[in-house]
Design an enzyme around this catalytic site. Structure first.
Site, PDB file in Angstrom:
ATOM      1  N   PRO A 293       0.781  -1.239   0.000  1.00 44.88           N
ATOM      2  CA  PRO A 293       0.000   0.000   0.000  1.00 44.88           C
ATOM      3  C   PRO A 293       0.812   1.289   0.000  1.00 44.88           C
ATOM      4  CG  PRO A 293      -0.146  -1.114   2.133  1.00 44.88           C
ATOM      5  CD  PRO A 293       0.566  -2.040   1.206  1.00 44.88           C
ATOM      6  N   LYS A 297      -1.187   2.960  -4.563  1.00 47.16           N
ATOM      7  CA  LYS A 297      -1.339   2.713  -5.996  1.00 47.16           C
ATOM      8  C   LYS A 297      -2.413   1.661  -6.336  1.00 47.16           C
ATOM      9  CE  LYS A 297       1.118   5.703  -7.691  1.00 47.16           C
ATOM     10  NZ  LYS A 297       0.146   6.606  -7.105  1.00 47.16           N
ATOM     11  N   TYR A 384       4.201   9.321  -7.638  1.00 48.61           N
ATOM     12  CA  TYR A 384       3.151   9.342  -6.609  1.00 48.61           C
ATOM     13  C   TYR A 384       1.821   9.810  -7.192  1.00 48.61           C
ATOM     14  CZ  TYR A 384       1.248  10.040  -1.883  1.00 48.61           C
ATOM     15  OH  TYR A 384       0.493   9.971  -0.731  1.00 48.61           O
TER      16      TYR A 384
HETATM   17  P1  FAD Z   1     -11.460  -5.905  -4.776  1.00 47.09           P
HETATM   18  O1  FAD Z   1     -11.711  -4.605  -4.140  1.00 47.09           O
HETATM   19  O2  FAD Z   1     -10.749  -6.956  -4.001  1.00 47.09           O
HETATM   20  O3  FAD Z   1     -12.868  -6.456  -5.254  1.00 47.09           O
HETATM   21  C1  FAD Z   1     -13.051  -7.788  -5.674  1.00 47.09           C
HETATM   22  C2  FAD Z   1     -14.507  -8.168  -5.471  1.00 47.09           C
HETATM   23  O4  FAD Z   1     -14.709  -9.483  -5.964  1.00 47.09           O
HETATM   24  C3  FAD Z   1     -14.892  -8.203  -3.990  1.00 47.09           C
HETATM   25  O5  FAD Z   1     -16.068  -7.467  -3.794  1.00 47.09           O
HETATM   26  C4  FAD Z   1     -15.073  -9.680  -3.692  1.00 47.09           C
HETATM   27  O6  FAD Z   1     -16.053  -9.898  -2.705  1.00 47.09           O
HETATM   28  C5  FAD Z   1     -15.503 -10.198  -5.054  1.00 47.09           C
HETATM   29  N1  FAD Z   1     -15.221 -11.646  -5.242  1.00 47.09           N
HETATM   30  C6  FAD Z   1     -14.114 -12.313  -4.895  1.00 47.09           C
HETATM   31  N2  FAD Z   1     -14.226 -13.613  -5.251  1.00 47.09           N
HETATM   32  C7  FAD Z   1     -15.426 -13.730  -5.836  1.00 47.09           C
HETATM   33  C8  FAD Z   1     -16.117 -14.833  -6.401  1.00 47.09           C
HETATM   34  N3  FAD Z   1     -15.579 -16.071  -6.425  1.00 47.09           N
HETATM   35  N4  FAD Z   1     -17.357 -14.643  -6.920  1.00 47.09           N
HETATM   36  C9  FAD Z   1     -17.927 -13.398  -6.903  1.00 47.09           C
HETATM   37  N5  FAD Z   1     -17.312 -12.316  -6.359  1.00 47.09           N
HETATM   38  C10 FAD Z   1     -16.066 -12.477  -5.853  1.00 47.09           C
HETATM   39  N6  FAD Z   1      -4.869   0.291  -1.875  1.00 47.09           N
HETATM   40  C11 FAD Z   1      -4.411   1.503  -1.750  1.00 47.09           C
HETATM   41  O7  FAD Z   1      -4.154   2.145  -2.767  1.00 47.09           O
HETATM   42  N7  FAD Z   1      -4.300   2.076  -0.481  1.00 47.09           N
HETATM   43  C12 FAD Z   1      -4.645   1.387   0.653  1.00 47.09           C
HETATM   44  O8  FAD Z   1      -4.533   1.911   1.739  1.00 47.09           O
HETATM   45  C13 FAD Z   1      -5.125   0.095   0.540  1.00 47.09           C
HETATM   46  N8  FAD Z   1      -5.495  -0.614   1.631  1.00 47.09           N
HETATM   47  C14 FAD Z   1      -5.982  -1.879   1.452  1.00 47.09           C
HETATM   48  C15 FAD Z   1      -6.372  -2.628   2.553  1.00 47.09           C
HETATM   49  C16 FAD Z   1      -6.859  -3.927   2.383  1.00 47.09           C
HETATM   50  C17 FAD Z   1      -7.296  -4.734   3.581  1.00 47.09           C
HETATM   51  C18 FAD Z   1      -6.922  -4.500   1.083  1.00 47.09           C
HETATM   52  C19 FAD Z   1      -7.398  -5.928   0.867  1.00 47.09           C
HETATM   53  C20 FAD Z   1      -6.532  -3.739  -0.007  1.00 47.09           C
HETATM   54  C21 FAD Z   1      -6.069  -2.430   0.164  1.00 47.09           C
HETATM   55  N9  FAD Z   1      -5.690  -1.656  -0.925  1.00 47.09           N
HETATM   56  C22 FAD Z   1      -5.235  -0.417  -0.777  1.00 47.09           C
HETATM   57  C23 FAD Z   1      -5.803  -2.118  -2.280  1.00 47.09           C
HETATM   58  C24 FAD Z   1      -7.111  -1.632  -2.910  1.00 47.09           C
HETATM   59  O9  FAD Z   1      -8.117  -1.633  -1.966  1.00 47.09           O
HETATM   60  C25 FAD Z   1      -7.382  -2.568  -4.061  1.00 47.09           C
HETATM   61  O10 FAD Z   1      -6.346  -2.394  -5.005  1.00 47.09           O
HETATM   62  C26 FAD Z   1      -8.734  -2.373  -4.716  1.00 47.09           C
HETATM   63  O11 FAD Z   1      -9.757  -2.756  -3.827  1.00 47.09           O
HETATM   64  C27 FAD Z   1      -8.812  -3.219  -5.978  1.00 47.09           C
HETATM   65  O12 FAD Z   1     -10.124  -3.256  -6.427  1.00 47.09           O
HETATM   66  P2  FAD Z   1     -10.679  -4.541  -7.184  1.00 47.09           P
HETATM   67  O13 FAD Z   1     -12.082  -4.196  -7.539  1.00 47.09           O
HETATM   68  O14 FAD Z   1      -9.746  -4.936  -8.258  1.00 47.09           O
HETATM   69  O15 FAD Z   1     -10.634  -5.722  -6.124  1.00 47.09           O
HETATM   70  C1  DHB Z   2      -3.578   5.725   2.552  1.00 45.31           C
HETATM   71  C2  DHB Z   2      -2.986   4.544   2.306  1.00 45.31           C
HETATM   72  C3  DHB Z   2      -1.778   4.519   1.672  1.00 45.31           C
HETATM   73  O1  DHB Z   2      -1.177   3.370   1.390  1.00 45.31           O
HETATM   74  C4  DHB Z   2      -1.130   5.669   1.311  1.00 45.31           C
HETATM   75  O2  DHB Z   2       0.092   5.611   0.729  1.00 45.31           O
HETATM   76  C5  DHB Z   2      -1.744   6.864   1.549  1.00 45.31           C
HETATM   77  C6  DHB Z   2      -2.979   6.894   2.168  1.00 45.31           C
HETATM   78  C7  DHB Z   2      -4.885   5.771   3.265  1.00 45.31           C
HETATM   79  O3  DHB Z   2      -5.440   4.700   3.536  1.00 45.31           O
HETATM   80  O4  DHB Z   2      -5.362   6.847   3.567  1.00 45.31           O
END
Ligand code: FAD
Ligand code: DHB
Length: 390
Positions: A293, A297, A384
């Site tokens: 994180p 990104k 960034y």
């Molecule tokens: P996801 O958000 O993971 O969405 C995938 C969806 O698919 C979910 O709703 C899930 O329930 C669904 N799914 C999964 N399997 C199945 C299935 N078999 N059938 C049907 N549905 C399914 N990024 C940052 O930039 N900053 C952060 O601070 C940060 N913190 C994070 C904290 C956590 C705990 C996590 C897990 C990720 C974090 N990330 C962060 C990353 C960011 O949240 C993700 O990059 C972003 O959510 C990606 O979106 P997505 O839609 O690709 O995947």
């Molecule tokens: C947050 C998370 C990050 O990883 C970051 O670089 C900046 C902000 C956030 O959750 O607010």
């Protein structure tokens, strides 16, 4: 049996934004999501949007609340050795970032997609992908206690790192790159004023810390913790003490603590799948790649994938040309690898790895270089705020 043009697995930001953008261009989709809408919009994750992501959300017609409530940030601080240095994002790169929580974005996306009933199916189970190597893929799934079949032209695997889409591709067709890190992030959310008007990234001998926010009254703080640590070992008081201990004095005295209403530990990982497609299946967002994180990104990369894929699908239906779709993986991966490099570098710069005095001195030397060199600061700022699209 149901038919749609694009079947989307997963209603995270990738899946819902793709569905929304396609709908705005007259392309029909169905989204299958395992969880409930309450669960999906309750997940506290990312909080920082690049301006290209902001523009894409506006283009998708879901930017109104985000522009009203989001906080524009023109820079951030890097604190180390009891001092600090501001990275002037706006001055160095011409761009700002927007603080807007992923859960708020999820709410906006869910509301927008609800305008078309039955486009998003919640609490769907046993999703399986079939015939993805052909021009007539189909999905089977269980919904409301019945088995269903969905026929489509394309499948978008937007189901995150643990989803079923990537696993449906024959393993010999993919190359996967992975790096794990020997620590996690313990995050806390509390309704207390942020300690500073901009984000503060902290390098400290006790470990990394990040002071972020969601609004003027809601703070999001993180501290680096051992991978095997458990949330039960971190009562709020221990978290606040640890964060306080890692902050330079001028920030520490401004820290306001209060009861948390969310606390979680995430492991850090870099992961890239190549290519990001097989036959008629396209992998999007966390289904294809994960970044640590640091530098925020993950969500922005997911939005960038969606932009490229939506363009390819729309061109396929408008002009009958598969060219952009054929270029999807290569175009998306160019950006993914640059963000993977940046997130790895920023993580390596700021965290405590092992008690290796040589490595620690190198970290400090690089931080001092960053503070003293406009060229180094500009390179950080450019990455960034997000690299521009080709
Ligand atoms: P996801 O958000 O993971 O969405 C995938 C969806 O698919 C979910 O709703 C899930 O329930 C669904 N799914 C999964 N399997 C199945 C299935 N078999 N059938 C049907 N549905 C399914 N990024 C940052 O930039 N900053 C952060 O601070 C940060 N913190 C994070 C904290 C956590 C705990 C996590 C897990 C990720 C974090 N990330 C962060 C990353 C960011 O949240 C993700 O990059 C972003 O959510 C990606 O979106 P997505 O839609 O690709 O995947
Ligand atoms: C947050 C998370 C990050 O990883 C970051 O670089 C900046 C902000 C956030 O959750 O607010």
């Amino acid at each position: 049996m149901r038919r749609t043009q694009v079947a989307i697995v997963g209603a995270g930001p990738s899946g819902l934004l793709l569905s929304q953008l396609l709908a705005s261009q007259g392309v029909d989709s169905v989204v299958l999501e395992r969880e409930s809408p309450e669960h999906v919009q309750g997940r506290i994750r990312a909080g920082l949007l690049e301006w290209t992501t902001v523009e894409l959300l506006q283009e998708a017609g879901i930017g109104a609340r985000m522009m009203r409530e989001g906080l524009v940030h023109d820079g951030f601080d890097v604190a180390f050795a009891d001092g600090g240095h501001r990275i002037d994002l706006k001055g160095l790169s011409g761009r700002s970032m927007l603080v807007y929580g992923q859960n708020e974005l999820q709410k906006d996306l869910i509301e927008a997609r609800s305008a078309e009933p039955d486009t998003v199916l919640w609490q769907v189970h046993d999703v399986a992908l079939h015939d993805i190597g052909t021009c007539a893929p189909r999905l089977t799934y269980a919904h409301a206690d019945r088995r269903h079949e969905l026929h489509c032209d394309f499948v978008a695997g937007c189901d995150g790192f643990h989803g079923v889409s990537r696993a449906a591709i024959p393993v010999e067709k993919l190359t996967q790159y992975e790096r794990t890190y020997p620590f996690g992030w313990l995050g806390l959310l509390a309704d207390v004023p942020p300690l500073h008007e901009e984000l503060v990234y902290v390098h400290h001998e006790r470990g990394f810390a990040l002071c972020s926010m969601r609004s003027h009254g809601r703070s999001r703080y993180y501290v680096q913790c051992p991978l095997e640590d458990k949330i039960e070992h971190w009562p709020d008081s221990r978290f606040w003490d640890e964060l306080h201990a890692r902050l330079p004095e001028r920030y520490a005295r401004q820290l306001v603590s209060g009861p948390s209403f969310e606390k979680s530990i995430v492991p850090l990982r870099s992961f890239v799948t190549e290519p990001m497609h097989f036959g008629r299946l396209y992998l999007v967002g966390d289904a294809a790649h994960i970044v640590p994180p640091t530098g925020a990104k993950g969500l922005n990369l997911a939005a960038a994938d969606v932009r490229v894929l939506a363009q390819g699908i729309v061109e396929f239906y408008r002009a009958g040309s598969p060219t952009l779709l054929e270029e999807y993986s290569a175009r998306a991966l160019g950006r993914v690898w640059k963000a993977t490099r940046f997130s790895w570098w920023f993580t390596t710069l700021l965290h405590r790895f092992s008690a290796d005095p040589f490595a620690e001195r190198l970290q400090l030397a690089e931080l001092e270089y960053l503070a003293g060199s406009a060229a180094a600061a500009r390179s950080l700022a450019e990455n960034y705020v997000g690299l521009s699209f080709d």
